[in-house]
Design a protein around this motif. Structure first.
Motif, PDB file in Angstrom:
ATOM      1  N   GLN A 151       0.819  -1.216   0.000  1.00 53.58           N
ATOM      2  CA  GLN A 151       0.000   0.000   0.000  1.00 53.58           C
ATOM      3  C   GLN A 151       0.855   1.270   0.000  1.00 53.58           C
ATOM      4  OE1 GLN A 151      -2.488  -1.028   3.476  1.00 53.58           O
ATOM      5  NE2 GLN A 151      -4.272  -0.655   2.161  1.00 53.58           N
ATOM      6  N   GLY A 152       2.155   1.136   0.248  1.00 55.11           N
ATOM      7  CA  GLY A 152       3.028   2.312   0.169  1.00 55.11           C
ATOM      8  C   GLY A 152       3.462   2.869   1.507  1.00 55.11           C
ATOM      9  N   VAL A 153       3.249   2.117   2.594  1.00 61.80           N
ATOM     10  CA  VAL A 153       3.683   2.590   3.919  1.00 61.80           C
ATOM     11  C   VAL A 153       5.212   2.699   3.938  1.00 61.80           C
ATOM     12  CG1 VAL A 153       3.835   1.935   6.364  1.00 61.80           C
ATOM     13  CG2 VAL A 153       1.669   1.655   5.110  1.00 61.80           C
ATOM     14  N   ASP A 154       5.721   3.808   4.457  1.00 58.38           N
ATOM     15  CA  ASP A 154       7.155   4.095   4.375  1.00 58.38           C
ATOM     16  C   ASP A 154       7.962   3.490   5.519  1.00 58.38           C
ATOM     17  OD1 ASP A 154       7.132   6.062   2.052  1.00 58.38           O
ATOM     18  OD2 ASP A 154       5.625   6.920   3.399  1.00 58.38           O
ATOM     19  N   TYR A 155       7.367   3.418   6.700  1.00 61.42           N
ATOM     20  CA  TYR A 155       8.087   2.763   7.804  1.00 61.42           C
ATOM     21  C   TYR A 155       7.084   2.107   8.740  1.00 61.42           C
ATOM     22  CZ  TYR A 155       7.224   6.949  10.795  1.00 61.42           C
ATOM     23  OH  TYR A 155       6.662   7.975  11.520  1.00 61.42           O
ATOM     24  N   MET A 156       7.523   1.037   9.366  1.00 61.55           N
ATOM     25  CA  MET A 156       6.632   0.280  10.250  1.00 61.55           C
ATOM     26  C   MET A 156       7.314   0.031  11.582  1.00 61.55           C
ATOM     27  SD  MET A 156       4.855  -2.588   7.833  1.00 61.55           S
ATOM     28  CE  MET A 156       4.647  -2.307   6.067  1.00 61.55           C
ATOM     29  N   THR A 157       6.528   0.199  12.636  1.00 59.95           N
ATOM     30  CA  THR A 157       7.012  -0.163  13.963  1.00 59.95           C
ATOM     31  C   THR A 157       6.873  -1.668  14.126  1.00 59.95           C
ATOM     32  OG1 THR A 157       6.408   1.955  14.922  1.00 59.95           O
ATOM     33  CG2 THR A 157       6.634   0.100  16.442  1.00 59.95           C
ATOM     34  N   ILE A 158       8.003  -2.321  14.334  1.00 57.93           N
ATOM     35  CA  ILE A 158       8.027  -3.779  14.502  1.00 57.93           C
ATOM     36  C   ILE A 158       8.602  -4.052  15.894  1.00 57.93           C
ATOM     37  CG2 ILE A 158       8.997  -5.945  13.622  1.00 57.93           C
ATOM     38  CD1 ILE A 158       7.020  -4.712  11.646  1.00 57.93           C
ATOM     39  N   HIS A 159       7.747  -4.600  16.764  1.00 57.67           N
ATOM     40  CA  HIS A 159       8.168  -4.835  18.154  1.00 57.67           C
ATOM     41  C   HIS A 159       8.865  -6.185  18.276  1.00 57.67           C
ATOM     42  CE1 HIS A 159       4.780  -1.918  18.596  1.00 57.67           C
ATOM     43  NE2 HIS A 159       5.565  -1.401  19.522  1.00 57.67           N
ATOM     44  N   ALA A 160       9.930  -6.348  17.512  1.00 55.57           N
ATOM     45  CA  ALA A 160      10.598  -7.654  17.497  1.00 55.57           C
ATOM     46  C   ALA A 160      11.534  -7.843  18.686  1.00 55.57           C
ATOM     47  CB  ALA A 160      11.373  -7.819  16.189  1.00 55.57           C
ATOM     48  N   GLY A 161      11.755  -6.781  19.446  1.00 51.51           N
ATOM     49  CA  GLY A 161      12.700  -6.877  20.569  1.00 51.51           C
ATOM     50  C   GLY A 161      12.086  -7.391  21.859  1.00 51.51           C
ATOM     51  N   VAL A 162      10.758  -7.611  21.858  1.00 52.33           N
ATOM     52  CA  VAL A 162      10.097  -8.144  23.057  1.00 52.33           C
ATOM     53  C   VAL A 162      10.305  -9.657  23.070  1.00 52.33           C
ATOM     54  CG1 VAL A 162       7.902  -8.346  24.298  1.00 52.33           C
ATOM     55  CG2 VAL A 162       8.353  -6.315  22.902  1.00 52.33           C
ATOM     56  N   ARG A 163      11.318 -10.129  23.785  1.00 50.14           N
ATOM     57  CA  ARG A 163      11.646 -11.551  23.796  1.00 50.14           C
ATOM     58  C   ARG A 163      11.013 -12.234  25.008  1.00 50.14           C
ATOM     59  NH1 ARG A 163      16.510 -13.080  21.664  1.00 50.14           N
ATOM     60  NH2 ARG A 163      15.638 -15.144  22.050  1.00 50.14           N
ATOM     61  N   MET A 164      10.767 -13.505  24.815  1.00 49.09           N
ATOM     62  CA  MET A 164      10.203 -14.326  25.895  1.00 49.09           C
ATOM     63  C   MET A 164      11.025 -14.178  27.192  1.00 49.09           C
ATOM     64  SD  MET A 164       9.637 -18.351  25.375  1.00 49.09           S
ATOM     65  CE  MET A 164       7.992 -18.933  25.398  1.00 49.09           C
ATOM     66  N   GLU A 165      12.342 -14.206  27.045  1.00 51.49           N
ATOM     67  CA  GLU A 165      13.212 -14.165  28.235  1.00 51.49           C
ATOM     68  C   GLU A 165      13.196 -12.796  28.926  1.00 51.49           C
ATOM     69  OE1 GLU A 165      16.547 -15.245  25.837  1.00 51.49           O
ATOM     70  OE2 GLU A 165      17.474 -13.276  26.031  1.00 51.49           O
ATOM     71  N   HIS A 166      12.677 -11.764  28.222  1.00 53.55           N
ATOM     72  CA  HIS A 166      12.641 -10.426  28.831  1.00 53.55           C
ATOM     73  C   HIS A 166      11.435 -10.219  29.744  1.00 53.55           C
ATOM     74  CE1 HIS A 166      14.831  -8.958  24.935  1.00 53.55           C
ATOM     75  NE2 HIS A 166      15.657  -9.559  25.781  1.00 53.55           N
ATOM     76  N   LEU A 167      10.384 -10.993  29.513  1.00 52.38           N
ATOM     77  CA  LEU A 167       9.119 -10.689  30.199  1.00 52.38           C
ATOM     78  C   LEU A 167       9.224 -10.744  31.727  1.00 52.38           C
ATOM     79  CD1 LEU A 167       6.470 -12.314  27.820  1.00 52.38           C
ATOM     80  CD2 LEU A 167       7.480 -10.030  27.776  1.00 52.38           C
ATOM     81  N   PRO A 168       9.930 -11.735  32.306  1.00 48.96           N
ATOM     82  CA  PRO A 168      10.025 -11.739  33.784  1.00 48.96           C
ATOM     83  C   PRO A 168      10.721 -10.493  34.327  1.00 48.96           C
ATOM     84  CG  PRO A 168      10.720 -13.861  32.858  1.00 48.96           C
ATOM     85  CD  PRO A 168      10.579 -12.916  31.715  1.00 48.96           C
TER      86      PRO A 168
END
Ligand code: SF4
Length: 480
Positions: A151-168
């Motif tokens: 569709q032409g979106v120029d940038y996207m926020t991708i929350h790929a840094g939320v790792r399983m091991e970070h949640l605790p």
């Protein structure tokens, strides 16, 4: 070919040349900064109406405005009006954070009309399309991301840094996980017992982004939501992952910027920027505020603009605006105006303090007009001319007061600038020339466009305003 791939090949693209013109720098400098990952030009190959801009610490500090609907409010007309308002008041990029209905049509209309890069958070649409957030599949996520790229979106926020091991690591926090994307992904990880799909599919996302030249905005899903949580283990563990993902994206010739907090005490802001720059090898830092105190709901455009100024001074490249409605409700037009004014002030103040080439020319030109009692010129040069004119005219509306050597603040008898000028004429002090010919010539300034009046830095003429008829091709599209 992405801007990054072209830059690495030694090619100065049309977008780089345009950016160089807008920033008052050499095209080769732009190319080198992009090639080194120190700056990004978010420019989807399908975004035809775009006037390219650049985000990087060596360039003028930029400002992002968020718009978008919620389940409760807004339609295409309303969203285009918000886009118009954001561009008019000086947004350098706009994020469409819609979470209500009609998402596809709103996104297409925004891209079609916007001269500024459009950003999105695709996890929002994935949530809308899945029956439940925990039902989101890898295929659905990639499908949503690819469609938005098309569709032409120029940038996207991708929350790929939320790792399983970070949640605790978030367990002892006062406000838990406050990022919408971060909280959705944490819920998905908990309920599925699997790693974040945006992390495991990151290279597949890189391939989509490379095809359309979408820029990553690596989301800080574990950002602190209050001063007490700032700089905790969860935040910095995620940042380390964002550094790793930055390098992975670069291997795929994909441009990257990295998002940052949130809520941070003033004394920690510069250190946080420096840490991001080190961990992410200088990839542009795109910060939300940060708010430097939690006690002022209703005024968080101010609490956050203070932190944003400090972040800009320390090297943040783009400031995501916060409006007075933060934490309280969906912003309206007046909130967008107030938020953007606060953030353009923050960005400009940072550029002046950092000695950005030509940045102070605007201040000098306005100050000279002020000392000359050239009221009309002072209004025209103001960051928000309508607001300056309105406030002046509330007490002294007559045309004759546009020639007056005072305003209602001190009054005629106590106007210090009038007294100073009279004293210089009558005594030993040197007279200060205030003629038009002696003033700073902004048309000759080497400052970037964002450091020049008027209010907005892009042409909003093609974006339908409040009373415009809707273009035929954006009417009647089906809901998502
Ligand atoms: S009256 Fe006071 S505020 Fe107004 S122009 Fe004079 S010095 Fe400035």
């Amino acid at each position: 070919m992405t801007q990054l791939a072209a830059a690495r090949n030694g090619t100065v693209t049309e977008a780089m040349a345009r950016v160089a013109e807008r920033e008052g720098v050499e095209p080769e400098f732009v190319r080198q900064q992009v090639a080194d990952g120190q700056a990004v030009i978010p420019a989807n190959v399908g975004h035809d109406s775009l006037d390219p801009m650049i985000i990087g610490r060596e360039f003028a500090t930029k400002v992002n405005a968020n718009i978008g609907n919620s389940e409760e409010t807004s339609d295409i007309e309303g969203e285009l009006e918000k886009l118009h308002t954001a561009v008019h008041y000086g947004a350098d990029t706009v994020m469409d954070l819609s979470t209500g209905s009609n998402l596809d049509a709103i996104r297409s209309a925004n891209v079609e009309h916007s001269p500024v890069p459009i950003g999105t958070v695709p996890i929002y649409e994935a949530v809308k399309r899945a029956s439940d957030p925990s039902e989101i599949t890898h295929e659905l996520l990639l499908d949503v991301i690819e469609k938005q790229a098309k569709q032409g979106v120029d940038y996207m926020t991708i929350h790929a840094g939320v790792r399983m091991e970070h949640l605790p690591l978030t367990d002892g926090r006062k406000t838990g996980i406050v990022s919408r994307g971060g909280s959705i992904l944490a819920q998905w990880i908990e309920e599925n017992g699997m790693e974040n799909p945006l992390y495991t599919k990151f290279e597949a996302i890189c391939e989509i982004f490379r095809e359309y030249d979408v820029t990553f905005s690596l989301g800080d899903g574990l950002r602190p939501g209050c001063l007490a949580d700032a700089g905790d283990d969860a935040q910095f563990a995620e940042l380390d992952t964002l550094g790793e993902l930055t390098r992975t994206a670069w291997e795929h010739d994909v441009q990257v910027m990295v998002e940052g907090p949130g809520h941070v005490p003033m004394d920690q802001v510069a250190g946080q920027v420096e840490r991001q720059q080190e961990v992410c090898d200088g990839a542009p830092f795109y910060v939300l505020g940060p708010l430097v105190t939690d006690v002022a709901p209703g005024y968080d455009h101010i609490t956050s603009a203070i932190g944003a100024t400090e972040a800009g001074r320390a090297g943040a490249a783009m400031l995501c605006y916060v409006t007075p409605k933060e934490h309280l409700g969906l912003p309206e037009k007046s909130d967008v105006r107030d938020g953007l004014a606060a953030y353009r002030i923050a960005a400009h103040a940072a550029d002046v303090a950092n000695g950005r080439e030509g940045a102070r020319d605007w201040d000098d030109a306005l100050s000279e007009a002020r000392y000359a009692f050239d009221w009309r010129e002072q209004f025209d040069l103001a960051l928000d001319p309508d607001r300056a004119r309105e406030y002046h005219d509330q007490t002294l509306p007559g045309d004759n007061y546009k020639e007056a050597r005072f305003c209602s603040m001190c009054g005629v008898e106590f106007c210090s600038m009038r007294i100073d000028q009279d004293a210089r004429e009558d005594g030993e002090m040197e007279t200060i020339e205030a003629d038009v010919d002696d003033r700073t010539a902004l048309e000759e300034s080497s400052a970037a466009e964002v450091n020049q009046p008027p209010v907005g830095t892009h042409d909003e003429a093609d974006i339908p305003g409040p009373d415009a008829d809707m273009p035929a091709d954006t009417e009647g599209r089906a809901d998502d």
